[in-house]
Design a protein around this motif. Structure first.
Motif, short mmCIF file in Angstrom:
data_model
loop_
_atom_site.label_atom_id
_atom_site.label_comp_id
_atom_site.label_asym_id
_atom_site.label_seq_id
_atom_site.Cartn_x
_atom_site.Cartn_y
_atom_site.Cartn_z
N VAL A 180 0.84 -1.20 0.00
CA VAL A 180 0.00 0.00 0.00
C VAL A 180 0.87 1.25 0.00
CG1 VAL A 180 -1.63 1.33 1.39
CG2 VAL A 180 -1.94 -1.12 1.12
N GLY A 181 1.92 1.23 0.88
CA GLY A 181 2.80 2.38 0.97
C GLY A 181 3.46 2.69 -0.36
N ILE A 182 4.00 1.67 -0.99
CA ILE A 182 4.69 1.89 -2.27
C ILE A 182 3.72 2.45 -3.29
CG2 ILE A 182 5.89 0.77 -4.17
CD1 ILE A 182 6.70 -1.41 -2.14
N LYS A 183 2.56 1.82 -3.37
CA LYS A 183 1.61 2.26 -4.39
C LYS A 183 1.21 3.71 -4.17
CE LYS A 183 -0.27 -1.93 -6.17
NZ LYS A 183 -1.37 -2.88 -6.18
N LYS A 184 1.09 4.09 -2.90
CA LYS A 184 0.72 5.48 -2.65
C LYS A 184 1.82 6.42 -3.13
CE LYS A 184 -2.88 5.39 0.78
NZ LYS A 184 -3.32 5.77 2.13
N THR A 185 3.10 6.05 -2.94
CA THR A 185 4.16 6.96 -3.36
C THR A 185 4.31 7.01 -4.87
OG1 THR A 185 5.87 5.27 -3.22
CG2 THR A 185 5.52 6.60 -1.27
N LEU B 64 -11.04 -0.88 3.57
CA LEU B 64 -10.94 0.45 4.18
C LEU B 64 -9.73 0.52 5.10
CD1 LEU B 64 -14.65 1.25 4.97
CD2 LEU B 64 -13.21 2.14 3.14
N TYR B 65 -9.52 -0.58 5.84
CA TYR B 65 -8.45 -0.58 6.82
C TYR B 65 -7.09 -0.55 6.15
CZ TYR B 65 -5.37 -2.49 10.38
OH TYR B 65 -4.34 -2.71 11.23
N LEU B 66 -6.89 -1.44 5.18
CA LEU B 66 -5.57 -1.55 4.55
C LEU B 66 -5.25 -0.32 3.72
CD1 LEU B 66 -5.63 -5.29 3.46
CD2 LEU B 66 -4.30 -4.28 5.29
N SER B 67 -6.26 0.23 3.07
CA SER B 67 -5.97 1.35 2.17
C SER B 67 -5.70 2.63 2.96
CB SER B 67 -7.14 1.56 1.21
OG SER B 67 -8.27 1.98 1.94
N SER B 68 -5.95 2.59 4.26
CA SER B 68 -5.78 3.81 5.03
C SER B 68 -4.34 3.99 5.50
CB SER B 68 -6.69 3.78 6.25
OG SER B 68 -6.19 2.86 7.19
N PHE B 69 -3.49 2.98 5.26
CA PHE B 69 -2.13 3.09 5.77
C PHE B 69 -1.40 4.30 5.23
CE2 PHE B 69 -2.30 -1.67 6.36
CZ PHE B 69 -2.48 -1.55 7.72
N ASP B 70 -0.59 4.87 6.12
CA ASP B 70 0.22 6.01 5.77
C ASP B 70 1.50 5.47 5.14
OD1 ASP B 70 0.75 8.58 5.64
OD2 ASP B 70 1.11 8.90 7.79
N PRO B 71 1.89 5.98 3.99
CA PRO B 71 3.07 5.38 3.35
C PRO B 71 4.32 5.43 4.22
CG PRO B 71 2.32 7.34 2.17
CD PRO B 71 1.27 7.00 3.16
N ILE B 72 4.51 6.53 4.94
CA ILE B 72 5.78 6.67 5.64
C ILE B 72 5.87 5.66 6.79
CG2 ILE B 72 5.03 8.46 7.26
CD1 ILE B 72 8.40 8.13 5.49
N ILE C 111 7.07 -4.04 -5.56
CA ILE C 111 5.91 -4.82 -5.13
C ILE C 111 6.16 -6.28 -5.47
CG2 ILE C 111 3.44 -5.17 -5.45
CD1 ILE C 111 3.28 -2.14 -6.03
N ASP C 112 6.21 -7.10 -4.42
CA ASP C 112 6.66 -8.49 -4.57
C ASP C 112 5.77 -9.30 -5.52
OD1 ASP C 112 8.62 -7.94 -2.78
OD2 ASP C 112 7.45 -8.60 -1.04
N GLU C 113 4.48 -8.93 -5.57
CA GLU C 113 3.57 -9.74 -6.37
C GLU C 113 3.59 -9.37 -7.85
OE1 GLU C 113 2.68 -8.44 -3.44
OE2 GLU C 113 2.70 -10.34 -2.34
N MET C 114 4.37 -8.34 -8.21
CA MET C 114 4.39 -7.91 -9.60
C MET C 114 5.73 -8.26 -10.23
SD MET C 114 2.71 -4.17 -9.68
CE MET C 114 1.21 -3.73 -8.86
N THR C 115 5.70 -8.52 -11.53
CA THR C 115 6.95 -8.78 -12.25
C THR C 115 7.68 -7.45 -12.45
OG1 THR C 115 5.91 -8.42 -14.36
CG2 THR C 115 5.90 -10.67 -13.53
#
Lengths: 790, 227
Positions: free
Chosen positions: A314-319, A395-403, B95-99
């Motif tokens: 989640v963090g990576i995707k947010k950044t 809702l819970y997982l997507s709320s994580f703060d990236p940092i 992201i581990d699940e992605m190539t």
């Protein structure tokens, strides 16, 4: 994006095989229960609704009142003249028909004969029901008194290789009838089912009591189809005084009730509807949804337990620019995917288990795969389940703060709401435990009732209907059967000993008060050897006997009858039974005739040669069962060749009385087992995850000298605490609820402490087994493996 | 491009404030290659996180491309991530699940770039980083250096105006580290991408055009490097 998310979802499922397996199995069980429920509800819901304009069809119901005008019973029976009166006096009646019950009657086609369900009706019935005619004309099919309408199945049975229309069949080995129509088989969720239908005009020629017009001979049903603009309330207002107007001194009034509601809302109290079988639907719905909810909780718990792993993603995707919406969508997609797999497994399960289930509940459900509506419902269920189980993790997982998630040692402990997970687990186990307690109590109640003394001896007791020539040639039958050695004793009676069938009032005896006329007695008519054959215990006097000619005017009383009649010296007391003088010749101990859960009415057994219907026989213990039955069949067939011989065991007939409670027991057993299983699956997953997370801690502890038992305790204790809390919550609740259920029955058992003990200890044991498997695995692991990382 | 005015960051614990950053005021212009240096606990990463809007300062003003960040809402911030900022992490954070290819493609998906352009850009980047053969592998099948290359490729594919790198070579062997730093320098010089990196290594810092020395949350030195 969607494609990629789908791919990732699949990879995630594959990577976490244990969790996926637990989720899929749990969801499949929950969904299968739900689909089953769906079929069941639609089956029950469509009762009497599958024909055209079913909403306009009403049943004439009758409220019966006592001397004070208070309604003390409601039934679907009427006399045979109310139909005509309604037609004349109520505007807007499109069709009206009487319906007479013919029972299992003989229908024959020259060579082969069958006993099948027969009904009699006016021609209007065909307008009410809109049966689909395969052959014949619905407008005229019941006009000729010597005609008969067959169902498709019946027609095939009688005429396997030909057209049934206009053929001749023989009814009851007496009358030839012409087949005037063949209709499609009636669905099993129809109240008024039959295999063949005959005209009322023919019915009247069979019996004088059918022909005699009567308001108060409550033997038949009446169905009405009203114009769709008619106001039911106005109609019922007019109906209210109708019976008293035509027949002074009746204490009954009729009203119309929608036929389609009769099945589910067929229970009346004080003349008002108070539910009925719909309660079974509620019960089943509660159980099925409960299981599904348990499975959803498993999904939520597993998803949030894995949150540490997912948090990084989640963090990576947010950044890199993911919005919260796209993350929520991704997690929902994962939940939906899992639900889809679950539903496929559920459909497979359903197809496999449906026949068993039908057997258990004595219904006929079928999963109509081709039915579009069915799939719409399945899709809806998948959607709801996916949403239900996916919403919290998404809702819970997507709320994580990236940092927080990307910093190496994220403050995870605070971020994961352990307490909610615990609450959910406690909830799961509470539900499961309640069902287990319910199961145990229901079974205990059943065995209590089964052990209640019956008052007669069902062992080796059989009965058969007294059809055709068996009525006139009863004495011959008796002599031949006794001679054959198949039986040791037999008697004829008006109805089966296994099931309550008739009652009356206006019984008269010396010293009675005036209001005693209102007392309702059960009645059986019989000839000789009733007491001896059935093995009923005589307290005073004797059985009907050929040695006393006066016994033909004798009656036997049950001990409760003697008590309520307040007879000091019952033997020889002169009573009036249906206006005829009779003498009490014996007193017998009460036996169970009606529901075994309640006490029966006082009972009168009277002598009557002509009121017969059932032959009861006690088999000869010297022969084998099959030998006896074969002998009976041969002898009976000789005397009464036109009819098939149907010998039934009385103990099997008696067992039918416990069917509703048996079903309840089976259901709660089934669902209790399933809910414990699915809950334990979830527990297993959580324990596995917790063990995985604490690998390093365990490694350190092991290096510091912790024993395997220490470590197992460490992991198990935190889980066992939750189960213990569930036990503490559900035991008083179960005790209270089941105590209330038991109070419904006049004869009931008590909830003993061993039930509570078994439920509590059993659950704790199963849960412990589940958790310690994981605990053992991680306690056994080599500490080096755990510590060499980082 | 970046204006910091009097940035402060502290945690209050039982009434005692523990400062991480104090009075940080500086500006970074487009096309610069800035290295933030300093001992452990000096606040380097916090400063970078504030630059990357991953953390909010307790006090002070921050303007990114003329926009005041302190009053920016979530949606605007995500827009900035999509269009202007690329992150490179010490732990790669793929992201581990992605190539490999999917990891690189992900930012473009969020940027809602059309399928064909996505394909060509990903192919382009793969080609440039010599990773075409590895595009269908998963991160755990790659060496650290290769993973970091994917990390940089992912940061670059969306064509950001600035790359924020937190010890990008911290987990790498020196040969791989040099390769990454060469890449950064090339990107900075040839494509004019602004780069801000946090590093411990003098050698890595030498690749940049400017060094900010941080000590106990305060900028002690701000020098230009001479090549």
């Amino acid at each position: 994006m969607f494609k990629l998310n789908l791919k990732i979802a699949f990879r995630n499922l594959w990577r976490n095989k244990t969790a996926s397996f637990i989720n899929v199995i749990g969801l499949a069980i929950g969904l299968a229960s739900c689909l089953m429920l769906l079929l069941y509800v639609s089956y029950e819901w469509n009762f009497d609704k599958h024909f055209k304009e079913a909403g306009q069809v009403y049943q004439v119901m009758t409220n019966f009142k006592d001397a004070n005008g208070k309604i003390n019973g409601t039934g679907d029976v009427t006399g045979n003249v109310i139909a005509g009166a309604i037609k004349e006096e109520i505007p807007g009646v499109e069709a009206i028909s009487r319906l007479g019950y013919g029972g299992q009657s003989l229908i024959a086609n020259g060579s082969s004969s069958f006993k099948k369900e027969a009904k009699f009706a006016d021609p209007d019935l065909l307008k009410i029901y809109n049966y689909e005619f395969i052959a014949g004309n619905p407008g005229t099919a019941l006009n000729d008194p010597k005609s008969v309408v067959l169902t498709e199945r019946m027609a095939k049975l009688l005429f396997p290789d030909g057209d049934a229309l206009n053929q001749s069949v023989r009814y009851d080995d007496k009358t030839d009838l012409k087949v005037s129509g063949v209709i499609r088989d009636l669905p099993s969720n129809t109240s008024n089912r039959f295999d063949f239908l005959m005209p009322w005009s023919f019915y009247e020629t069979l019996f004088d009591w059918v022909k005699d017009p009567s308001w108060t001979n409550f033997n038949w049903q009446t169905l009405v189809k009203l114009d769709k603009h008619v106001d039911l309330n106005l109609v019922n207002l007019k109906m209210k005084g109708m019976m008293e107007l035509h027949q002074k001194d009746t204490r009954a009034e009729s009203f119309l009730y929608p036929l389609s509601e009769k099945h589910l809302y067929g229970k009346f109290e004080n003349g008002k509807g108070v539910g009925g079988d719909v309660e079974r639907i509620y019960l089943f719905a509660g159980l099925a949804l409960g299981i599904l909810l348990i499975a959803c909780v498993n999904f939520m718990n597993m998803a949030t337990a894995k949150s540490e792993k997912r948090a990084k993603e989640v963090g990576i995707k947010k950044t890199i620019g993911a919005g919260r919406g796209s993350l929520i969508a991704q997690f929902f997609l994962e939940a939906m995917l899992l639900t889809m797999i679950g539903v496929l497994a559920a459909i497979a399960m359903l197809e496999l288990l449906l026949p068993t289930f039908n057997n258990l509940l004595h219904i006929q459900l079928s999963a109509s795969v081709l039915n579009g509506g069915y799939w719409v419902w399945i899709l809806l269920i998948v959607l709801i389940t996916g949403l239900l189980s996916g919403i919290y993790p998404a809702l819970y997982l997507s709320s994580f703060d990236p940092i927080q998630t990307l910093k190496k040692k994220a403050v995870r402990a605070k971020a994961v709401p352990m307490s909610l997970r615990q609450v959910l687990v406690v909830g799961q186990f509470c539900f499961a435990l309640l069902l287990i307690i319910a199961t145990l109590v229901i079974y205990k109640q059943l065995s209590f009732i089964k052990n209640r003394p019956l008052g007669y001896d069902t062992n080796l007791l059989v009965e058969m209907p007294q059809d055709g020539l068996l009525q006139g040639k009863y004495e011959l039958l008796r002599t031949n059967l006794l001679k054959s050695g198949a039986i040791t004793s037999m008697c004829q009676s008006s109805m089966s000993i296994s099931n309550e069938g008739s009652s009356f009032w206006n019984f008269e005896w010396p010293g009675m008060a005036d209001q005693d006329k209102q007392i309702v007695f059960n009645q059986i008519a019989t000839t000789y050897n009733f007491i001896k054959t059935n093995g009923i215990k005589l307290i005073q006097g004797r059985d009907f006997s050929r040695n006393f000619a006066s016994d033909t005017a004798g009656v036997l009383l049950s001990s409760s009858a003697v008590k309520i009649m307040n007879l000091k010296d019952p033997l020889g007391a002169k009573v009036k039974y249906h206006g005829q003088d009779a003498v009490v010749i014996g007193v017998f101990k009460d036996f169970i005739w009606g529901s075994p859960f309640y006490s029966d009415r006082p009972m009168v057994v009277a002598y009557s040669k002509n009121w017969n219907g059932v032959v009861t026989m006690r088999l000869n213990p010297a022969n084998s069962l099959s030998q006896n039955i074969d002998l009976i069949k041969t002898v009976t067939k000789n005397i009464n060749p036109a009819y098939p011989v149907e010998v039934k065991f009385v103990n099997e007939l008696y067992a039918h009385k416990l069917q509703a409670e048996n079903t309840l027991g089976v259901l709660s057993n089934l669902f209790g087992g399933l809910s414990i299983f699915v809950s334990c699956l979830g527990l297993f997953g959580l324990a596995a995850y917790s063990a995985e997370q604490r690998t390093k801690e365990f490694g350190v502890r092991k290096v510091l000298g912790a024993s395997m038992l220490n470590l197992m305790q460490l992991l198990s204790l935190s889980f066992m605490k939750m189960i213990f809390i569930s036990v503490v919550i559900s035991i008083p609740l179960g005790y209270y609820l089941m105590g209330k259920w038991l109070l419904k029955f006049e004869f009931h058992t008590t909830i003993s402490w061993w039930i509570i003990g078994i439920a509590a200890i059993g659950t704790l044991f199963i849960a412990l087994l589940t958790v310690s498997f994981q605990a053992y695995k991680s306690a056994r692991a080599n500490p080096v493996d755990a510590l060499k990382y980082e | 491009m970046i204006e910091l005015k009097n940035i402060e960051k502290y945690y209050a614990n039982k009434g005692v404030k523990s400062y991480i950053l104090r009075h940080v005021t500086t500006s970074i212009k487009e096309g610069e290659f800035v290295s933030i240096m300093g001992p452990s606990g000096a606040g380097k990463s916090t400063l970078l996180n504030i630059l990357g809007m991953l953390e909010d300062p307790t006090y002070g003003e921050y303007e990114f491309m003329g926009e005041n960040i302190t009053s920016l809402n979530e949606r605007k911030r995500i827009e900035l991530y999509r269009n202007h900022i690329g992150f490179v992490f010490q732990a790669y954070h793929l992201i581990d699940e992605m190539t490999v290819a999917e990891n690189i493609e992900a930012p473009l998906l969020y940027k809602k770039i059309g399928g064909s352009e996505r394909k060509s850009r990903v192919a382009d980047v793969l080609d440039r980083f010599n990773m075409v053969a590895k595009k269908d592998l998963f991160p755990n099948q790659l060496s650290g250096g290769q993973q970091q290359l994917v990390g940089i490729a992912r940061a670059l594919v969306a064509q950001p105006s600035i790359i924020l790198a937190d010890e990008p070579t911290g987990n790498l062997q020196s040969a791989q580290a040099l390769q990454i730093m060469d890449l950064f320098k090339k990107l900075n010089e040839e494509e004019g991408i602004t780069i801000v990196q946090v590093t411990h290594s003098e050698i890595n810092a030498g690749y940049g055009s400017r060094i900010l020395h941080l000590l106990d949350g305060v900028i002690k030195e701000d020098v230009a490097t001479t090549v």
